[in-house]
Design a protein around this motif. Structure first.
Motif, mmCIF file in Angstrom:
data_model
loop_
_atom_site.group_PDB
_atom_site.id
_atom_site.type_symbol
_atom_site.label_atom_id
_atom_site.label_comp_id
_atom_site.label_asym_id
_atom_site.label_seq_id
_atom_site.Cartn_x
_atom_site.Cartn_y
_atom_site.Cartn_z
ATOM 1 N N ILE B 167 0.856 -1.194 0.000
ATOM 2 C CA ILE B 167 0.000 0.000 0.000
ATOM 3 C C ILE B 167 0.889 1.241 0.000
ATOM 4 O O ILE B 167 0.674 2.189 -0.758
ATOM 5 N N GLY B 170 2.294 1.677 -3.405
ATOM 6 C CA GLY B 170 1.282 2.198 -4.329
ATOM 7 C C GLY B 170 1.122 3.705 -4.181
ATOM 8 O O GLY B 170 1.086 4.440 -5.166
ATOM 9 N N LEU B 171 1.060 4.159 -2.928
ATOM 10 C CA LEU B 171 0.909 5.597 -2.685
ATOM 11 C C LEU B 171 2.153 6.350 -3.168
ATOM 12 O O LEU B 171 2.059 7.411 -3.773
ATOM 13 N N SER B 174 1.990 6.559 -6.827
ATOM 14 C CA SER B 174 0.908 7.380 -7.368
ATOM 15 C C SER B 174 1.320 8.848 -7.455
ATOM 16 O O SER B 174 0.871 9.578 -8.318
ATOM 17 N N LEU B 200 -1.154 6.506 -12.554
ATOM 18 C CA LEU B 200 -2.156 6.036 -11.606
ATOM 19 C C LEU B 200 -2.389 4.535 -11.791
ATOM 20 O O LEU B 200 -2.409 3.766 -10.830
ATOM 21 N N LEU B 201 -2.510 4.137 -13.049
ATOM 22 C CA LEU B 201 -2.718 2.725 -13.361
ATOM 23 C C LEU B 201 -1.528 1.904 -12.862
ATOM 24 O O LEU B 201 -1.678 0.856 -12.222
ATOM 25 N N SER B 203 0.512 2.613 -10.493
ATOM 26 C CA SER B 203 0.581 2.551 -9.032
ATOM 27 C C SER B 203 -0.463 1.611 -8.442
ATOM 28 O O SER B 203 -0.424 1.283 -7.267
ATOM 29 N N ILE B 204 -1.409 1.180 -9.271
ATOM 30 C CA ILE B 204 -2.391 0.197 -8.802
ATOM 31 C C ILE B 204 -1.966 -1.206 -9.238
ATOM 32 O O ILE B 204 -1.965 -2.152 -8.454
ATOM 33 N N VAL B 205 -1.573 -1.315 -10.518
ATOM 34 C CA VAL B 205 -1.269 -2.636 -11.083
ATOM 35 C C VAL B 205 -0.039 -3.271 -10.421
ATOM 36 O O VAL B 205 -0.058 -4.451 -10.073
ATOM 37 N N LEU B 208 -0.729 -4.449 -6.887
ATOM 38 C CA LEU B 208 -1.726 -5.516 -6.966
ATOM 39 C C LEU B 208 -1.066 -6.815 -7.426
ATOM 40 O O LEU B 208 -1.291 -7.884 -6.853
#
Ligand code: SF4
Ligand code: FES
Lengths: 252, 225
Positions: B167, B170-171, B174, B200-201, B203-205, B208
């Motif tokens: 997490i 990711g932040l 981002s 953004l994508l 930082s999620i992918v 994940l």
């Protein structure tokens, strides 16, 4: 309306300073924020107390003097507005308003809400000028300038040097101001002769004056009363790299 | 050469280091995450161990991994210098502040520290074990890193530690991904919306993808799948 003001009081630059609470009454919604402080100061003078020192000059949003952080936001809650243009209708009866000076090592407090912005002047002195020949005035529009460039340069030139960007930045960085000043001349042919020297010298002065570095948080852009955009910082970075890496100019 | 030193010690120069090393590390994350999907293969880790051997012995990959170590160090040292300098620029804090910027953009250093501690634990568990520890051999006579990974990820708290760190990652991404382009002066009305969207994508992918692996192994090890 009635308000409770919490204002930063500091006798001089050596004083530690603290927030003092003052109740004010008889504020109307059509007063400007500075007029509201005038009301308070009248009251303080009548009570034989020291009035609150604050900077102001034009009171019409163009000089950039009226520096204060109002409830945690430079120039208060309205977007694209200087403190002098902020009106009391932005507040409600009974509100508590906390007023603090700009906080930055490079803007030392002189008294109360007044800070010393000489550091900005030094940045301007380091490169905010162009070479022009004296003699007869040249014909207007004799230099062809691309419309987008002219517009971008004009937008950058709208910076009034108020320092809200520094006050808002978590790093007290002066990059938005510097970006605006460098951009406005770098985009025009008149700025060309000193283009490289300008950005190198102004950047050096910015760093030497104790401003922090930019971390692209965007707080400056959000708080700038003149809507100066972050693209100016990107342009500044480009100009700096171009001058430092790609020119013969000395990097100091 | 003093101009090079002066350039990199200016506030823009420091950001250039931050952004270039950061973008390189983004690339590293993408490769690392894709490769690790071999953990999901149902062959007792043979493919994963083969891949591990390639990644630790092939000379070109070795060179790249040394560059990665160096860049991680640059990124950290430069980040510390920037953070200290920026702290010094505001000696007196505001009594009230209502920030208009994102939480992660203000707390990149904090997120970086979380990621750093994760990195220490992570390297100790796998990298250090593989290099200096005692690792059994698998059926193909490759070092059986899979068994070590399997064992680590069968503990719930270890998986939880990963998830929390992801997490933070990711932040960090981002803000960091798009910020790197801005620092390099790449802000353009035609490309910036794409860069922001992709960042953004990304930082999620990436987190994940990394999260799926320990969760999968945990479920497998505890007999849930
Ligand atoms: S960039 Fe905006 S906030 Fe900064 S000094 Fe100029 S007008 Fe003020
Ligand atoms: S007093 Fe001049 S801008 Fe506010």
């Amino acid at each position: 309306m009635k308000l409770t003001l919490k204002i930063w009081r500091q006798r001089n630059s050596n004083d530690k300073g603290k927030l003092e609470t003052y109740p004010v009454d008889g504020i109307t919604t059509d007063m400007s924020f500075l007029e509201m402080i005038d009301v308070l100061n009248q009251q303080l003078i009548k009570d034989k107390k020291d009035p609150v020192a604050f900077d102001h000059d034009c009171r019409e949003g163009i000089c950039g003097m009226c520096s204060m952080v109002i409830n945690g936001r430079p120039h208060g809650p309205w977007e694209g507005t200087t403190t002098c243009q902020l009106h009391m209708r932005a507040f409600k009866d009974g509100d508590t308003v906390v007023i603090e000076p700009w906080r930055a090592a490079s803007f030392p407090v002189i008294k109360d809400l007044v800070v010393d912005r000489t550091s900005f002047d030094k940045i301007i002195q380091a490169g905010g000028y162009i070479s022009v020949n004296t003699g007869n005035a040249v014909d207007a529009n004799s230099l062809p300038i691309d419309k987008t460039n002219a517009e971008d340069a004009f937008d950058a030139a709208a910076c009034i040097g108020c320092g809200a960007c520094v006050a808002a930045c978590p790093n007290s960085s002066g990059m938005l101001f510097l970006g605006a000043k460098v951009s406005h001349l770098a985009l025009l042919p008149q700025g060309e002769p000193e283009r490289e020297k300008r950005v190198l010298n102004m950047m050096k002065t910015h760093d030497d004056e104790g401003f922090g570095g930019c971390t692209n948080t965007g707080a400056c852009e959000a708080e700038c009363p003149k809507g100066i955009s972050l693209t100016n910082i990107a342009r500044l970075n480009r100009e700096y790299m171009r001058a430092a890496i790609g020119s013969e100019e000395e990097v100091r | 050469m003093s101009w090079v030193v002066n350039f990199f010690s200016s506030s823009v120069g420091k950001k250039v280091i931050m952004s270039l090393t950061g973008l390189f590390l983004c690339l590293f994350l993408a490769v690392h995450m894709s490769g690790n999907f071999l953990l999901l293969q149902d062959d007792g880790g043979l493919a994963f161990n083969e891949y591990t051997k390639f990644m630790t012995t092939f000379p070109l990959v070795k060179v790249v991994s040394y560059i990665t170590y160096a860049f991680i160090i640059f990124h950290i040292v430069d980040g510390i210098m920037l953070a200290l300098n920026n702290r010094k620029a505001r000696p007196v804090k505001y009594a009230v502040s209502k920030p208009s910027n994102s939480w992660q953009s203000r707390n990149m250093a904090l997120l970086g520290i979380v990621i750093f501690f994760f990195l220490v634990v992570h390297l100790k568990s796998f990298w250090f074990e593989l290099k200096f520890g005692h690792v059994p051999m698998d059926a193909n006579q490759n070092k059986d890193l899979y068994s070590i990974v399997y064992e680590a990820f069968s503990q719930w708290w270890y998986v939880a530690l990963y998830l929390v760190s992801l997490i933070a990652l990711g932040l960090h991404l981002s803000h960091g991904f798009q910020s790197a382009f801005q620092s390099l002066g790449l802000n353009h009305s035609k490309y910036t919306p794409f860069i922001k969207g992709f960042g953004l994508l990304f930082s999620i992918v990436i987190p994940l993808g990394f999260a799926i692996q320990p969760i999968f192994v945990f479920l497998k090890a505890t007999g849930r799948i």
